[in-house]
Enzyme design. Sequence first.
Site, short mmCIF file in Angstrom:
data_model
loop_
_atom_site.label_atom_id
_atom_site.label_comp_id
_atom_site.label_asym_id
_atom_site.label_seq_id
_atom_site.Cartn_x
_atom_site.Cartn_y
_atom_site.Cartn_z
CB ALA A 8 -0.93 -0.01 1.21
N GLY A 9 1.37 1.59 -1.18
CA GLY A 9 2.01 2.88 -1.36
C GLY A 9 0.97 3.91 -1.70
N GLY A 12 -2.05 2.20 -3.70
CA GLY A 12 -2.77 1.30 -2.81
C GLY A 12 -3.53 2.03 -1.72
CE LYS A 77 7.64 0.92 -6.76
NZ LYS A 77 6.98 1.89 -7.66
CG ASN A 103 2.87 0.29 -13.02
OD1 ASN A 103 1.73 0.60 -13.36
ND2 ASN A 103 3.60 1.06 -12.25
CE LYS A 186 -1.82 2.37 -15.79
NZ LYS A 186 -2.06 1.85 -14.45
CG ASN A 190 2.24 2.10 -16.69
OD1 ASN A 190 1.77 3.11 -16.20
ND2 ASN A 190 1.84 0.90 -16.33
CB SER A 258 4.94 4.32 -10.36
OG SER A 258 5.21 3.69 -11.60
#
Length: 313
Positions: A8-9, A12, A77, A103, A186, A190, A258
């Site tokens: 949970a960064g 999240g 990550k 990602n 997606k 990115n 990110s």
Amino acid sequence: MKICILGAGALGSAIGGTLAEAGSEVYLINRREEYVNNINTKGLVLRNGTTDRTVKVQARTDCTGIGPVDLIIVLVKSFHTKEAIANAGELIGDQTIIMSLQNGLGNEEALAEVVGKEHLLGGKTYVGGVMLSPGHVLAGTKNKYTYIGELDGVISDRVTRVADVFSKAGLSTVVSHNIIGVIWDKLLINVATGALSGITRLPYGGLYNVPEIRDCAFEAILEGIAVAKANGVVLVTEDPEEIWLKAAEGLPAEFKTSILQSLEKGSITEIDDINGTIVRWGEKYNISTPVNRLLVAGIKGIEYRIKNYGEKA
């Protein structure tokens, strides 16, 4: 629904806080004690636009004592995926759904190696988040869609149930019968912005004001489209401008990708799982990807500088 956000960064926290505010029992897993202590004592502060609101949610540094949950959302990550899910065993019951919103490509395969494919849903989100300070998050949720689906394309009861929980919380969610294509869509977003933001250190407000950056992004996207088509992927769009514009849609000028956020923290990035994926798949299909190769090299150079010279981006 009992939900755990594994990793949970900023993103999240934005998703988990929104779900908790709507009534779900949410646990945010983050290894930083300052983040966990701030949330447990003061609440999670979400900023939308210029307005802050405080959300009551539970935060932990690990999964101990939580017990089985209905849904695990994986947002670590990509290079930590296997380790993270292996350490989350007590969260996983017979009916637990595990969904990556990470990602890059290959996260579902990494999860399946540890827990089995039967637990998995595929997913991608266009929600954004920036950590302003530990426990204070700029949340880009307005008009940002999340797409989820069974990996085989079946519209199941469980994927519909998860979508309902998200949508009722204000996270606009679509059930897709082509989630693999959505994951590639997606990835291309990115590819368009992540490395270029990291190299230039520009948030979206600056990134989208430099025509040369846009042109470079278009070339990177077109390489990705060629690789995806060679792999038989059905994309939602093959228009690089549409992909470029979609990346920033609904996000504030101060939003940072990110990759840029990781570099500013002095951390390694997910470049290998974003632009690096295009390079690797290009090699597989004998498709030239010079722009993505150069973007990977640029980020790798910055990572090297940080590691060996003690500098941050």
